[in-house]
Design a protein around this motif. Structure first.
Motif, short mmCIF file in Angstrom:
data_model
loop_
_atom_site.label_atom_id
_atom_site.label_comp_id
_atom_site.label_asym_id
_atom_site.label_seq_id
_atom_site.Cartn_x
_atom_site.Cartn_y
_atom_site.Cartn_z
N PHE A 203 0.82 -1.21 0.00
CA PHE A 203 0.00 0.00 0.00
C PHE A 203 0.85 1.26 0.00
O PHE A 203 2.04 1.24 0.33
N GLY A 204 0.22 2.34 -0.39
CA GLY A 204 0.88 3.65 -0.50
C GLY A 204 -0.03 4.57 -1.29
O GLY A 204 -1.25 4.55 -1.10
N TYR A 205 0.57 5.37 -2.17
CA TYR A 205 -0.22 6.25 -3.04
C TYR A 205 -0.02 5.83 -4.49
O TYR A 205 1.11 5.55 -4.91
N ALA A 206 -1.10 5.80 -5.23
CA ALA A 206 -1.06 5.30 -6.60
C ALA A 206 -0.29 6.25 -7.52
O ALA A 206 -0.41 7.47 -7.42
N ASP A 207 0.48 5.66 -8.41
CA ASP A 207 1.07 6.41 -9.53
C ASP A 207 0.00 6.43 -10.62
O ASP A 207 -0.13 5.50 -11.40
N GLU A 208 -0.76 7.51 -10.65
CA GLU A 208 -1.90 7.59 -11.56
C GLU A 208 -1.48 7.63 -13.03
O GLU A 208 -2.29 7.37 -13.93
N SER A 209 -0.21 7.96 -13.28
CA SER A 209 0.25 8.05 -14.67
C SER A 209 0.65 6.70 -15.25
O SER A 209 0.88 6.57 -16.44
N HIS A 210 0.74 5.67 -14.39
CA HIS A 210 1.20 4.36 -14.85
C HIS A 210 0.06 3.60 -15.49
O HIS A 210 -1.04 3.51 -14.94
N PRO A 211 0.28 3.00 -16.68
CA PRO A 211 -0.81 2.30 -17.37
C PRO A 211 -1.37 1.11 -16.60
O PRO A 211 -2.53 0.74 -16.80
N ALA A 212 -0.58 0.51 -15.71
CA ALA A 212 -1.10 -0.63 -14.93
C ALA A 212 -2.31 -0.22 -14.11
O ALA A 212 -3.20 -1.05 -13.85
N ASN A 213 -2.37 1.04 -13.73
CA ASN A 213 -3.46 1.49 -12.88
C ASN A 213 -4.71 1.90 -13.65
O ASN A 213 -5.67 2.40 -13.06
N THR A 214 -4.71 1.63 -14.95
CA THR A 214 -5.95 1.77 -15.72
C THR A 214 -6.71 0.45 -15.78
O THR A 214 -7.84 0.41 -16.25
N CYS A 215 -6.09 -0.62 -15.31
CA CYS A 215 -6.70 -1.95 -15.38
C CYS A 215 -7.82 -2.07 -14.36
O CYS A 215 -7.65 -1.74 -13.18
N ARG A 216 -8.95 -2.57 -14.82
CA ARG A 216 -10.08 -2.85 -13.94
C ARG A 216 -10.64 -4.22 -14.29
O ARG A 216 -10.61 -4.65 -15.44
N THR A 217 -11.16 -4.91 -13.29
CA THR A 217 -11.80 -6.21 -13.52
C THR A 217 -13.30 -6.09 -13.25
O THR A 217 -13.73 -5.23 -12.48
N ASP A 218 -14.08 -6.98 -13.89
CA ASP A 218 -15.52 -6.93 -13.69
C ASP A 218 -15.92 -7.94 -12.61
O ASP A 218 -15.09 -8.63 -12.04
N ARG A 219 -17.21 -8.00 -12.33
CA ARG A 219 -17.74 -8.93 -11.35
C ARG A 219 -18.89 -9.70 -11.97
O ARG A 219 -19.63 -9.17 -12.80
N ALA A 220 -19.07 -10.93 -11.56
CA ALA A 220 -20.16 -11.76 -12.07
C ALA A 220 -21.51 -11.16 -11.67
O ALA A 220 -21.63 -10.47 -10.65
N GLU A 221 -22.52 -11.44 -12.48
CA GLU A 221 -23.88 -11.03 -12.15
C GLU A 221 -24.41 -11.87 -10.99
O GLU A 221 -23.97 -12.99 -10.76
N LEU A 222 -25.36 -11.31 -10.22
CA LEU A 222 -25.91 -12.02 -9.07
C LEU A 222 -26.47 -13.38 -9.47
O LEU A 222 -26.32 -14.37 -8.75
N GLY A 223 -27.09 -13.44 -10.65
CA GLY A 223 -27.67 -14.70 -11.08
C GLY A 223 -26.66 -15.80 -11.31
O GLY A 223 -27.00 -16.99 -11.31
N ASP A 224 -25.39 -15.41 -11.49
CA ASP A 224 -24.33 -16.39 -11.70
C ASP A 224 -23.81 -16.97 -10.39
O ASP A 224 -23.15 -18.02 -10.40
N VAL A 225 -24.06 -16.30 -9.26
CA VAL A 225 -23.44 -16.72 -8.00
C VAL A 225 -24.45 -16.94 -6.87
O VAL A 225 -24.08 -17.46 -5.81
N VAL A 226 -25.70 -16.52 -7.06
CA VAL A 226 -26.69 -16.61 -5.98
C VAL A 226 -27.83 -17.52 -6.41
O VAL A 226 -28.37 -17.39 -7.51
N ARG A 227 -28.21 -18.46 -5.55
CA ARG A 227 -29.34 -19.34 -5.79
C ARG A 227 -30.37 -19.15 -4.68
O ARG A 227 -30.00 -19.04 -3.52
#
Length: 227
Positions: A203-227
Motif C-alpha cells: 500500500f501507498g499512493y497510486a502512480d496515476e500516470s502508470h498504465p497498470a493502474n488503468t486496469c479494472r476487472t468486472d464482477r459476475a452477475e448475481l444470477g451467476d453466483v446466488v441461488r
C-alpha cells in the motif's frame, strides 16, 4: 436527516468505496503518514471473526525495512524456489479459469504486453515481489492451529483493510503471490513457524500516470453466483 436518509447515505458511501477500489500495481515512493496507517489498521480491527478469535497478526514495514523485504522476496521468487504455507488452488476450472484468464488479459492489455510475450509476462509477474514499488507492505498471518477458519477470518480482515485504505485515500493491492516466499518473509520479519503466512497487502499512493493502474476487472452477475 431521518433514519432512512442516514441508512441510505451509509449504503451509498459503502457502494462508492467498493466501486472505486481497485488493485493498485504502480505506486509512488511517498510514505503514508504513520497516523493514517494506524487509523487504517484500527478500522480493520473491527472485522468479525469466528468466536471473535481475531486470528490475524500483521507485520507492517516502511522505509528501509520495505526495501530489504522487497529485495529478499524478489530474490527468492526469481530463483523459482517458492514455499507457501497455504497451498494454492489445485486447478482453475470452468468460470474460475475464465475469470482468471480475463483478469490477466486485462492487465496485459493495459500494459501493452502481447499474450505470447512470455518473457515480459514473467517480468511483470515478478513485480509482485517488488510490491509494485509500494513504500509499505503488510504481511498477514494466522495461527496454524486455527486451520481453514483462521485463514477465512484473515480474508475478512483483508477485505476490511482494503476498504479502510480506500476511505483514507490510500491505494492498496492484496497479494497471495508474496506469501509464496515464506522463507524470505520469515527470515526478514522473524515470523514464527507456528503461524501460516496468508498474504501480503502492499500500500501507498497510486502512480496515476502508470498504465497498470488503468486496469479494472468486472464482477459476475448475481444470477451467476446466488441461488
Amino acid at each position: 436527516m431521518t433514519v432512512s436518509d442516514a441508512t441510505n447515505s451509509d449504503a451509498t458511501m459503502l457502494s462508492t468505496l467498493l466501486d472505486a477500489r481497485y488493485s493498485c500495481r504502480a505506486f509512488l515512493s511517498k510514505q503514508v503518514p504513520r497516523e493514517d496507517i494506524e487509523r487504517m489498521l484500527r478500522m480493520a480491527q473491527r472485522t468479525p471473526s469466528w468466536c471473535n478469535s481475531q486470528p490475524w497478526q500483521v507485520h507492517v514495514t516502511s522505509g528501509d525495512a520495505t526495501d530489504r523485504l522487497r529485495a529478499a522476496t524478489y530474490e527468492q521468487a526469481a530463483s523459482g524456489l517458492l514455499d507457501p504455507d497455504i497451498a494454492g488452488p489445485v486447478e482453475y476450472r470452468g468460470e474460475y479459469a475464465e475469470r482468471r484468464r480475463n483478469a490477466g488479459y486485462a492487465l496485459y492489455n493495459a500494459l501493452s504486453i502481447a499474450r505470447d510475450d512470455y518473457p515480459e509476462r514473467t517480468r511483470q509477474m515478478l513485480e509482485n515481489y517488488r510490491f509494485f514499488g509500494a513504500p509499505h507492505v503488510a504481511i498477514v498471518t494466522t495461527d496454524k492451529q486455527l486451520g481453514t477458519y483462521g485463514a477465512v477470518d484473515c480474508g475478512g480482515y483483508v477485505a476490511t483493510l482494503l476498504l479502510a485504505a480506500q476511505a483514507l485515500g490510500i491505494a492498496a493491492v492484496p497479494q497471495a503471490a508474496v506469501a509464496m516466499t515464506a522463507t524470505a518473509l520469515r527470515n526478514e520479519l522473524n515470523i514464527s513457524d507456528e503461524r501460516d503466512i496468508v498474504c501480503a497487502i502492499s500500500f501507498g499512493y497510486a502512480d496515476e500516470s502508470h498504465p497498470a493502474n488503468t486496469c479494472r476487472t468486472d464482477r459476475a452477475e448475481l444470477g451467476d453466483v446466488v441461488r
